[in-house]
Design an enzyme around this catalytic site. Structure first.
Site, short mmCIF file in Angstrom:
data_model
loop_
_atom_site.label_atom_id
_atom_site.label_comp_id
_atom_site.label_asym_id
_atom_site.label_seq_id
_atom_site.Cartn_x
_atom_site.Cartn_y
_atom_site.Cartn_z
N GLN A 184 0.73 -1.20 -0.19
CA GLN A 184 -0.14 -0.11 0.02
C GLN A 184 0.81 1.37 -0.23
OE1 GLN A 184 -2.60 -1.53 3.34
NE2 GLN A 184 -4.03 -0.43 2.26
N HIS A 233 -2.70 -5.09 -12.49
CA HIS A 233 -2.26 -4.99 -13.84
C HIS A 233 -3.02 -5.60 -14.67
CE1 HIS A 233 1.98 -3.76 -12.15
NE2 HIS A 233 1.30 -2.98 -12.21
N ASP A 247 1.82 0.60 -8.20
CA ASP A 247 3.05 0.78 -8.57
C ASP A 247 4.08 1.80 -7.90
OD1 ASP A 247 2.02 -1.20 -10.36
OD2 ASP A 247 2.54 0.01 -12.23
N ARG A 269 4.12 0.38 12.89
CA ARG A 269 3.83 -1.00 12.50
C ARG A 269 3.91 -0.87 10.74
NH1 ARG A 269 -1.81 -3.85 11.41
NH2 ARG A 269 -0.86 -5.84 10.53
N ASN A 301 -1.24 -10.77 8.83
CA ASN A 301 -2.33 -9.78 8.93
C ASN A 301 -3.50 -10.22 8.61
OD1 ASN A 301 -3.08 -6.65 9.60
ND2 ASN A 301 -3.91 -7.02 7.54
N TYR A 326 -12.96 -1.81 13.36
CA TYR A 326 -13.28 -0.67 12.89
C TYR A 326 -14.65 -0.24 13.24
CZ TYR A 326 -9.06 -0.56 9.96
OH TYR A 326 -7.82 -0.38 9.46
N GLU A 349 -4.99 -1.87 14.34
CA GLU A 349 -5.34 -1.20 13.14
C GLU A 349 -6.88 -0.79 13.90
OE1 GLU A 349 -6.14 -2.32 9.30
OE2 GLU A 349 -4.18 -3.32 9.20
#
Length: 497
Positions: free
Chosen positions: A41, A61, A74, A99, A188, A333, A402
């Site tokens: 990311q 892609h 990219d 992290r 993760n 979240y 997170e």
């Protein structure tokens, strides 16, 4: 009933946003603050300096139509070239830790350890050293979704050899970075790897095999985590003196009514989503939750399968996996309502864990949300979840790895994120001081606005905005930076205006 639920929801929102309800206790002395990222990311440099191709490189892609804006990672934030500038921002933020994850193919271009890419080793050594020089502890995720493409060609996570491959990669990173990294996260969010990557197919590698490939993925990824843990515990912990654990994602599910059916449905959904991965590792008994095994077996029989679609652990595997984490690493979240779903769809339809659980979930539209509507602000659910983890997993240390709020990447005045962060940290303090939960740390997701998987750049969770149209990728602090910096410095919250 719907109107009654709506009234309850509004009451919860009003309570959550009432500044007088903010917990003004100080955070415990040993509580640590940080922020987080992942390699794909944020790093960019997707084919630079000997890095191999991973499944996300290939996915974006080959299938740009599967990304909301058709874009890719990219370059993204170009942190591969700008890590020193990022550490300066982290230092200004005042965090205790950062992290980040390791790109498997930046270190092992083919996925196998016979060829180690020294440029990749150098990059992570430089990042780790820069963090430590600035008083910031590196918390390193070994695997955050970017499997080497060469391994995917062999079946990837659904190959029974995946645990061997992951152990080999773990050994390389422990040998190269473990003298300085003392806090490891193995994998993760295995649930999202298996559901989005191997059931719905909306994430790389794009496999649609709900309830079959999905469960094979579950089985192999949990075993791979255990292999990495045992390797570290036996061969590296005695000299490196670090800790290691698994990252699970858990949302809260609130019973839609006080009926027994809905109460059981909410608990069942928690077990299917959170317990599926937490129970084998964190519970005293180990193994999958019994309700998960029962419901998958029941529906498998209805669908005409000769046996359960769930890939079951042997007793030896149960004992090997149980206890393989030094703490609970939690990604959280939001919250949903949950109701029992009595519908049993015909066996001709494709199976999935969602159908196996037989729970209907939804959110109240009155709950505040950012640009990503599924992640609504429901802080009281966070507190309930932390208490559930304490009660179900023998009162573990918990690190929130997170937690964050989404916006559209366009506004530096991110009041929604300021409120979200304050309210969720207040709920966390309630869990510590009122429920006795041992929460030891918190990472705000995310440090920067990143490539957000299937959402591309249409949403951002960052404390800092990144201009993705500028080749220099400048970073600008949002208002939430000032808020989070103040919280860290003063070790307490301030009431919301």
């Amino acid at each position: 009933m719907k109107r009654l639920l709506g009234l309850f929801a509004v009451a919860a929102v009003i309570f959550g946003l009432d500044s007088t309800s903010i917990n003004l206790e100080k955070f415990p002395d040993d509580f640590i603050f940080g922020t987080a990222s992942s390699a794909y990311q944020t790093e960019g440099a997707w084919n630079a300096d000997g890095k191999g191709e991973n499944i996300w490189d290939h996915f974006v892609h080959k299938f740009p139509e599967k990304i909301a804006d058709g874009r890719n990672g990219d370059i993204t934030c170009d942190s591969y070239h700008k890590y020193k500038k990022d550490v300066v921002l982290l230092k200004k933020l005042g965090v205790n830790f950062y992290r980040f994850s390791l790109s498997w193919t930046r270190i092992l271009p083919t996925g196998f350890p016979h060829r180690i890419n020294q440029a990749g080793i150098d990059y992570y050594n430089n990042l780790i050293n820069e963090l430590l020089a600035n008083g910031i502890e590196p918390i390193v995720t070994i695997y955050h979704w970017d499997l080497p493409l060469e391994l995917q060609k062999l079946g990837g996570i659904t190959n029974s050899l995946f645990a061997d491959w992951f152990e080999d990669f773990s050994r390389v990173v422990f040998e190269n970075f473990g003298d300085r990294v003392k806090f490891w996260l193995t994998i993760n969010e295995p649930r999202l790897i298996c559901v989005f990557g191997h059931s719905t197919g909306v994430f790389a590698p794009g496999i649609q095999s709900g309830g079959i490939g999905e469960y094979l993925c579950n089985y192999n990824v949990i075993k791979a985590h255990a292999r990495s843990y045992h390797l570290y515990h036996k061969s590296f912990r005695p000299t490196q003196k670090g800790r290691i654990g698994l990252v699970i994602d858990c949302q809260w599910y609130e019973p839609a009514t006080n009926s027994t059916e809905d109460i059981e449905a909410a608990e069942r959904k928690l077990q299917f989503d959170c317990g599926f991965y937490g129970h084998p590792v964190f519970s005293k008994k180990g193994d999958y939750p019994q309700v998960v095994k029962d419901f998958v077996a029941e529906r498998s029989e209805i669908e005409g399968f000769p046996s359960t679609r769930l890939v079951l652990f042997t007793q030896q595997e149960i004992e090997y996996i149980r206890g393989t984490s030094d703490f609970v690493a939690l990604n959280h979240y939001t919250t949903y309502y949950a109701a029992n779903d009595k519908t049993i769809t015909p066996f001709t339809e494709h199976p999935s864990s969602a159908k196996d659980s037989r729970v209907h979930i939804w959110q109240d539209e009155d709950w505040p949300s950012g640009i990503f509507p599924e992640f609504r602000t429901v802080p009281w659910g966070f507190r309930k979840l932390l208490k559930w983890l304490k009660d179900n997993y023998d009162d573990p240390d918990i690190y929130v790895t997170e937690n964050g709020f989404s916006d559209d990447n366009k506004n530096l005045h991110d009041r929604g994120r300021v409120n979200y962060t304050t309210l969720y940290l207040s709920a966390l303090l309630d869990a510590i001081y009122k429920d006795g939960v041992k929460v030891k740390g918190y990472a705000a997701w995310s440090f920067l606005d990143y490539f957000e998987w299937a959402s591309g750049y249409t949403i951002g969770f960052g404390l800092h905005q990144v201009n993705f149209t500028d080749p220099n990728r400048p970073r600008l602090p949002k208002d939430s930076v000032k808020t989070y910096t103040s919280i860290i410095k003063n070790r307490k919250l301030t009431p919301i205006d």
